[in-house]
Write an enzyme that holds these catalytic residues in place. Sequence first.
Site, short mmCIF file in Angstrom:
data_model
loop_
_atom_site.label_atom_id
_atom_site.label_comp_id
_atom_site.label_asym_id
_atom_site.label_seq_id
_atom_site.Cartn_x
_atom_site.Cartn_y
_atom_site.Cartn_z
N ASP A 85 29.52 29.17 64.84
CA ASP A 85 29.53 27.84 65.45
C ASP A 85 30.56 26.93 64.80
O ASP A 85 31.02 27.17 63.68
CB ASP A 85 28.15 27.19 65.38
CG ASP A 85 27.69 26.90 63.96
OD1 ASP A 85 27.87 27.77 63.08
OD2 ASP A 85 27.17 25.80 63.72
N ASP A 146 36.92 26.67 60.48
CA ASP A 146 35.58 26.66 59.90
C ASP A 146 34.60 27.02 61.00
O ASP A 146 34.19 26.15 61.76
CB ASP A 146 35.30 25.28 59.31
CG ASP A 146 33.91 25.17 58.69
OD1 ASP A 146 33.25 26.20 58.53
OD2 ASP A 146 33.49 24.03 58.39
N GLU A 180 25.12 27.34 61.74
CA GLU A 180 25.28 27.01 60.33
C GLU A 180 25.62 25.55 60.13
O GLU A 180 25.17 24.91 59.17
CB GLU A 180 26.38 27.90 59.72
CG GLU A 180 26.49 27.81 58.19
CD GLU A 180 27.47 26.73 57.70
OE1 GLU A 180 27.57 26.54 56.48
OE2 GLU A 180 28.14 26.09 58.54
N GLU A 181 26.42 25.00 61.04
CA GLU A 181 26.88 23.62 60.87
C GLU A 181 25.75 22.60 60.97
O GLU A 181 25.91 21.46 60.54
CB GLU A 181 27.96 23.30 61.91
CG GLU A 181 29.26 24.06 61.74
CD GLU A 181 30.06 23.64 60.52
OE1 GLU A 181 29.59 22.75 59.78
OE2 GLU A 181 31.14 24.20 60.29
#
Length: 417
Positions: A85, A146, A180-181
């Site tokens: 993500d 990222d 994850e974010e």
Amino acid sequence: MFSDYTFTAAHRFMEYVQVDTESDPLSNTFPSTEKQKNLAGILVAELQDMGITDAHMDQHGYVYATVPSNVTHDVPVICLCSHMDTSSDCSGHGVKPIVHKNYDGSDIVLPDDTTQILRASDHPYLKEKIGNDIITASGTTLLGADNKAGVAEIMDAVHYLTTHPEVKHGAIRILFTPDEEIGQGVKYVDMQKLGAQFGYTLDGGELGSLEDETFSADAAKIIIEGISTHPGMAKGKLVSAIKLAAEIVDSLPKDALSPETTEDREGFVHPVRMQGVVEKAEIDFIVRDFTTDKLQQHEAFLQQQMDKVVAKYPGAKGTLQITEQYRNMKEVLDQYPQVSAYAEEAIQRAGVTPLKMSIRGGTDGSRLSFMGLPCPNIFTGEMAFHSKLEYVSIQDMQKAVETVVHLVMIWEEKSRS
């Protein structure tokens, strides 16, 4: 050993970033956005094409796969992990990656919004990348380095290992995660199914960085209950929860305890979202510190500020809710020094100087470490994350691939009896 190898990381990365995988912190589903599964499906298909027969996506959107051991002696099973993500801080829809070949040190003006200018004077690390090939977005979105840089590097490392069977290694488990974010990346990971003993996330920044320490993190929510009445007849009766919430935020220190005023090992309390109406308002905070015990101090401060404001308004009520997010992975990794030591050696074998660092943030490895999988973080080259100026060096990405290959070789070598 890599002299005749054509790296695939950059090509894969350029494809992956065009798949919108932005996660949603306000969603109640998992994954928080269904579109993250689009990239997961692509990764499964590519892994299967490489001969990884057990590659699959589960019902939660996780990608699991195994590169089988090609030696007869026992080697600890290693997990390589990256998240799919991208942050909702900046749009991830319609990403147009651009390669700036042989970067010469000058300003990079992004074509779709010429006010977005990547300057070496603002990004000191960029000064070290002169002569490299730099990938950016076009100016209206983040890039997605990222953490799609990490995803692409793991995929390239798998490609290398499957096409170079002479390289000896134990079993390697691949894990790609959603969300994850928003702090939910490993919420539904099946650790028994994963079956790894040690792990590494590829989610770090500059070339050579190796991170074995993160913040400890909590989420905090302040709920303010006011008193609503018709504004035309409100004198002496109305208590606006919105105004109380604003007053609480305004009471926070202006020169300390915030992301914009702290650095190194200093923690902070950071309001990230506020919503409400006259009758009820909510403020969401993230609370961060390298020392876990200090989280309670920061939260007690929040409680104090809330109580002071609420006490001034008869009839108002305030509640503080705390939710644990993750803890400093160093508390676990210090018990397994070989995990970071082998990564440091792998970076050196790739011809790079290791940079031991602490993360002013967290990774999936933070929670995985406390779930029984000691898991430091290795560089990917991703820089200026969560912004329209995000960039990555192709050469850095290739060094990350080399590091991963050396790493699995080192685990095999160290396990020989």
